[in-house]
Design a protein around this motif. Structure first.
Motif, PDB file in Angstrom:
ATOM      1  N   ILE A 161       0.877  -1.164   0.000  1.00  0.00           N
ATOM      2  CA  ILE A 161       0.000   0.000   0.000  1.00  0.00           C
ATOM      3  C   ILE A 161       0.918   1.219   0.000  1.00  0.00           C
ATOM      4  O   ILE A 161       1.763   1.371   0.876  1.00  0.00           O
ATOM      5  N   LEU A 162       0.766   2.047  -1.021  1.00  0.00           N
ATOM      6  CA  LEU A 162       1.615   3.224  -1.178  1.00  0.00           C
ATOM      7  C   LEU A 162       0.756   4.478  -1.190  1.00  0.00           C
ATOM      8  O   LEU A 162      -0.458   4.409  -1.429  1.00  0.00           O
ATOM      9  N   ALA A 163       1.386   5.612  -0.956  1.00  0.00           N
ATOM     10  CA  ALA A 163       0.694   6.901  -1.034  1.00  0.00           C
ATOM     11  C   ALA A 163       1.476   7.809  -1.977  1.00  0.00           C
ATOM     12  O   ALA A 163       2.711   7.873  -1.912  1.00  0.00           O
ATOM     13  N   MET A 164       0.739   8.501  -2.864  1.00  0.00           N
ATOM     14  CA  MET A 164       1.359   9.427  -3.793  1.00  0.00           C
ATOM     15  C   MET A 164       0.293  10.354  -4.366  1.00  0.00           C
ATOM     16  O   MET A 164      -0.762   9.896  -4.814  1.00  0.00           O
ATOM     17  N   ASN A 165       0.565  11.647  -4.338  1.00  0.00           N
ATOM     18  CA  ASN A 165      -0.321  12.647  -4.953  1.00  0.00           C
ATOM     19  C   ASN A 165      -1.785  12.489  -4.552  1.00  0.00           C
ATOM     20  O   ASN A 165      -2.667  12.409  -5.397  1.00  0.00           O
ATOM     21  N   GLN A 166      -2.055  12.422  -3.277  1.00  0.00           N
ATOM     22  CA  GLN A 166      -3.404  12.289  -2.726  1.00  0.00           C
ATOM     23  C   GLN A 166      -4.119  11.038  -3.220  1.00  0.00           C
ATOM     24  O   GLN A 166      -5.336  10.999  -3.366  1.00  0.00           O
ATOM     25  N   LYS A 167      -3.342   9.990  -3.480  1.00  0.00           N
ATOM     26  CA  LYS A 167      -3.911   8.707  -3.886  1.00  0.00           C
ATOM     27  C   LYS A 167      -3.261   7.597  -3.084  1.00  0.00           C
ATOM     28  O   LYS A 167      -2.096   7.660  -2.729  1.00  0.00           O
ATOM     29  N   PHE A 168      -4.060   6.576  -2.812  1.00  0.00           N
ATOM     30  CA  PHE A 168      -3.527   5.328  -2.291  1.00  0.00           C
ATOM     31  C   PHE A 168      -3.348   4.407  -3.490  1.00  0.00           C
ATOM     32  O   PHE A 168      -4.202   4.353  -4.376  1.00  0.00           O
ATOM     33  N   ILE A 169      -2.244   3.693  -3.516  1.00  0.00           N
ATOM     34  CA  ILE A 169      -1.971   2.750  -4.590  1.00  0.00           C
ATOM     35  C   ILE A 169      -1.837   1.365  -3.971  1.00  0.00           C
ATOM     36  O   ILE A 169      -1.052   1.164  -3.049  1.00  0.00           O
ATOM     37  N   LEU A 170      -2.643   0.439  -4.470  1.00  0.00           N
ATOM     38  CA  LEU A 170      -2.541  -0.967  -4.074  1.00  0.00           C
ATOM     39  C   LEU A 170      -1.736  -1.666  -5.151  1.00  0.00           C
ATOM     40  O   LEU A 170      -2.134  -1.695  -6.316  1.00  0.00           O
ATOM     41  N   LYS A 171      -0.588  -2.211  -4.783  1.00  0.00           N
ATOM     42  CA  LYS A 171       0.274  -2.893  -5.744  1.00  0.00           C
ATOM     43  C   LYS A 171       0.385  -4.359  -5.346  1.00  0.00           C
ATOM     44  O   LYS A 171       0.779  -4.685  -4.228  1.00  0.00           O
ATOM     45  N   PHE A 172      -0.015  -5.223  -6.265  1.00  0.00           N
ATOM     46  CA  PHE A 172       0.038  -6.662  -6.071  1.00  0.00           C
ATOM     47  C   PHE A 172       1.158  -7.213  -6.941  1.00  0.00           C
ATOM     48  O   PHE A 172       1.223  -6.896  -8.125  1.00  0.00           O
ATOM     49  N   GLU A 173       2.029  -8.039  -6.360  1.00  0.00           N
ATOM     50  CA  GLU A 173       3.149  -8.609  -7.101  1.00  0.00           C
ATOM     51  C   GLU A 173       3.167 -10.124  -6.940  1.00  0.00           C
ATOM     52  O   GLU A 173       3.012 -10.639  -5.833  1.00  0.00           O
ATOM     53  N   LYS A 174       3.345 -10.785  -8.070  1.00  0.00           N
ATOM     54  CA  LYS A 174       3.479 -12.246  -8.078  1.00  0.00           C
ATOM     55  C   LYS A 174       4.481 -12.601  -9.164  1.00  0.00           C
ATOM     56  O   LYS A 174       4.210 -12.448 -10.354  1.00  0.00           O
ATOM     57  N   GLY A 175       5.661 -13.019  -8.745  1.00  0.00           N
ATOM     58  CA  GLY A 175       6.709 -13.339  -9.716  1.00  0.00           C
ATOM     59  C   GLY A 175       7.060 -12.116 -10.557  1.00  0.00           C
ATOM     60  O   GLY A 175       7.327 -11.047 -10.023  1.00  0.00           O
ATOM     61  N   ASN A 176       6.986 -12.273 -11.869  1.00  0.00           N
ATOM     62  CA  ASN A 176       7.312 -11.164 -12.768  1.00  0.00           C
ATOM     63  C   ASN A 176       6.085 -10.346 -13.181  1.00  0.00           C
ATOM     64  O   ASN A 176       6.170  -9.498 -14.060  1.00  0.00           O
ATOM     65  N   LEU A 177       4.960 -10.595 -12.523  1.00  0.00           N
ATOM     66  CA  LEU A 177       3.719  -9.888 -12.851  1.00  0.00           C
ATOM     67  C   LEU A 177       3.341  -8.910 -11.742  1.00  0.00           C
ATOM     68  O   LEU A 177       3.671  -9.109 -10.584  1.00  0.00           O
ATOM     69  N   GLU A 178       2.624  -7.863 -12.143  1.00  0.00           N
ATOM     70  CA  GLU A 178       2.225  -6.823 -11.192  1.00  0.00           C
ATOM     71  C   GLU A 178       0.871  -6.249 -11.605  1.00  0.00           C
ATOM     72  O   GLU A 178       0.592  -6.068 -12.784  1.00  0.00           O
ATOM     73  N   GLN A 179       0.038  -5.980 -10.607  1.00  0.00           N
ATOM     74  CA  GLN A 179      -1.237  -5.290 -10.819  1.00  0.00           C
ATOM     75  C   GLN A 179      -1.269  -4.093  -9.877  1.00  0.00           C
ATOM     76  O   GLN A 179      -0.853  -4.203  -8.727  1.00  0.00           O
ATOM     77  N   THR A 180      -1.775  -2.968 -10.360  1.00  0.00           N
ATOM     78  CA  THR A 180      -1.909  -1.800  -9.492  1.00  0.00           C
ATOM     79  C   THR A 180      -3.316  -1.224  -9.608  1.00  0.00           C
ATOM     80  O   THR A 180      -3.943  -1.259 -10.668  1.00  0.00           O
ATOM     81  N   TYR A 181      -3.782  -0.702  -8.484  1.00  0.00           N
ATOM     82  CA  TYR A 181      -5.088  -0.061  -8.394  1.00  0.00           C
ATOM     83  C   TYR A 181      -4.893   1.239  -7.636  1.00  0.00           C
ATOM     84  O   TYR A 181      -4.222   1.260  -6.598  1.00  0.00           O
ATOM     85  N   LYS A 182      -5.464   2.323  -8.147  1.00  0.00           N
ATOM     86  CA  LYS A 182      -5.320   3.630  -7.504  1.00  0.00           C
ATOM     87  C   LYS A 182      -6.679   4.096  -6.985  1.00  0.00           C
ATOM     88  O   LYS A 182      -7.697   3.955  -7.663  1.00  0.00           O
ATOM     89  N   VAL A 183      -6.663   4.648  -5.778  1.00  0.00           N
ATOM     90  CA  VAL A 183      -7.877   5.164  -5.154  1.00  0.00           C
ATOM     91  C   VAL A 183      -7.574   6.558  -4.619  1.00  0.00           C
ATOM     92  O   VAL A 183      -6.618   6.748  -3.859  1.00  0.00           O
ATOM     93  N   ALA A 184      -8.372   7.532  -5.010  1.00  0.00           N
ATOM     94  CA  ALA A 184      -8.183   8.895  -4.515  1.00  0.00           C
ATOM     95  C   ALA A 184      -8.518   8.962  -3.025  1.00  0.00           C
ATOM     96  O   ALA A 184      -9.514   8.387  -2.577  1.00  0.00           O
ATOM     97  N   GLU A 185      -7.665   9.630  -2.265  1.00  0.00           N
ATOM     98  CA  GLU A 185      -7.904   9.763  -0.819  1.00  0.00           C
ATOM     99  C   GLU A 185      -9.255  10.401  -0.536  1.00  0.00           C
ATOM    100  O   GLU A 185      -9.925  10.058   0.433  1.00  0.00           O
ATOM    101  N   ILE A 186      -9.679  11.308  -1.392  1.00  0.00           N
ATOM    102  CA  ILE A 186     -10.943  12.020  -1.181  1.00  0.00           C
ATOM    103  C   ILE A 186     -12.156  11.087  -1.279  1.00  0.00           C
ATOM    104  O   ILE A 186     -13.219  11.365  -0.728  1.00  0.00           O
ATOM    105  N   ASP A 187     -11.983   9.945  -1.965  1.00  0.00           N
ATOM    106  CA  ASP A 187     -13.078   8.976  -2.106  1.00  0.00           C
ATOM    107  C   ASP A 187     -13.241   8.081  -0.888  1.00  0.00           C
ATOM    108  O   ASP A 187     -14.182   7.290  -0.817  1.00  0.00           O
ATOM    109  N   LEU A 188     -12.325   8.184   0.065  1.00  0.00           N
ATOM    110  CA  LEU A 188     -12.338   7.323   1.235  1.00  0.00           C
ATOM    111  C   LEU A 188     -12.594   8.132   2.500  1.00  0.00           C
ATOM    112  O   LEU A 188     -11.901   9.108   2.758  1.00  0.00           O
ATOM    113  N   ILE A 189     -13.565   7.726   3.258  1.00  0.00           N
ATOM    114  CA  ILE A 189     -13.898   8.438   4.494  1.00  0.00           C
ATOM    115  C   ILE A 189     -12.858   8.179   5.575  1.00  0.00           C
ATOM    116  O   ILE A 189     -12.427   9.089   6.270  1.00  0.00           O
TER     117      ILE A 189
END
Length: 80
Positions: free
Chosen positions: A16-44
């Motif tokens: 779980i990372l933070a950058m530019n008022q966004k949370f980034i969920l980064k999933f890693e498995k071997g040589n593959l990666e998935q990322t999902y970004k969520v704006a902080e303002i969308d989360l209470i």
């Protein structure tokens, strides 16, 4: 970008990372990666809400997507 938390799940690593008022969920498995970004303002409740996203159903979908990504990549490599 700063790492807030790293979590190990069976079969993948979650960061779980933070950058530019966004949370980034980064999933890693071997040589593959998935990322999902969520704006902080969308989360209470901020980080607590991000962690709620990591439920069993979502993690199962992420792992299934990794399988499909791996199959797609193997097919492309086989064509070389």
């Amino acid at each position: 970008m700063r790492i807030i938390e790293e979590i190990s799940f069976p079969g993948c690593k979650v960061s779980i990372l933070a950058m530019n008022q966004k949370f980034i969920l980064k999933f890693e498995k071997g040589n593959l990666e998935q990322t999902y970004k969520v704006a902080e303002i969308d989360l209470i409740f901020g980080l607590d809400d991000v962690k709620k996203l990591l439920n069993e159903e979502f993690l199962t979908q992420v792992m299934n997507r990794f399988k499909q990504m791996d199959n797609d990549f193997d097919e492309q490599l086989a064509q070389l």
